[in-house]
Design an enzyme around this catalytic site. Structure first.
Site, PDB file in Angstrom:
ATOM      1  CG  HIS A  46      -1.796   1.313   1.142  1.00 45.65           C
ATOM      2  ND1 HIS A  46      -2.971   1.254   0.596  1.00 45.65           N
ATOM      3  CD2 HIS A  46      -1.742   2.554   1.792  1.00 45.65           C
ATOM      4  CE1 HIS A  46      -3.566   2.357   0.637  1.00 45.65           C
ATOM      5  NE2 HIS A  46      -2.884   3.319   1.319  1.00 45.65           N
ATOM      6  CG  HIS A 100      -4.458   3.172  -9.546  1.00 47.55           C
ATOM      7  ND1 HIS A 100      -5.015   3.956  -8.457  1.00 47.55           N
ATOM      8  CD2 HIS A 100      -5.411   3.584 -10.551  1.00 47.55           C
ATOM      9  CE1 HIS A 100      -5.681   4.567  -8.570  1.00 47.55           C
ATOM     10  NE2 HIS A 100      -6.343   4.551  -9.910  1.00 47.55           N
TER      11      HIS A 100
END
Length: 111
Positions: A46, A100
């Site tokens: 993350h 992303h």
């Protein structure tokens, strides 16, 4: 991060239409595609956004771009070309707080 949608996808808790997976990254089709081919590449680690990256994340980011290149060429066969987008934070269009890359292709894309 327990409430992160992409962390849950990476952990296999939420299904996705997977294109590629290795130890560090996962790629899957976007559920709201903006082009005939629209794939998201996420690290399994993350990191909220590019703006949150530090010098310690340099290797991860370089590896992420290498995976984008590999996925576009080997998995998606986008030989005619493709676009890579990193949206950063809400003002930059980022909807999920997990870094992303978008791979868009399958047609000539407008500017």
């Amino acid at each position: 991060m327990s409430d992160c949608l992409f962390c849950k996808i990476a952990a296999g808790e939420i299904p996705c239409s997977m294109v590629y997976e290795d130890e560090d990254f996962l790629a899957f089709h976007d559920i709201h595609p903006k082009a005939p081919t629209h794939v998201l590449v996420i690290p399994k680690f993350h990191l909220a956004s590019l703006a949150d990256a530090t010098e310690q994340d340099t290797a991860l980011l370089g590896l992420m771009m290498d995976r984008v290149r590999h996925i576009a060429a080997a998995e998606l066969k986008l030989d005619a070309g493709y676009r890579v987008i990193l949206n950063v934070r809400e003002g930059g269009g980022q909807e999920i707080d997990h870094i992303h890359a978008h791979i868009l292709g399958g047609k000539k894309l407008p500017f």
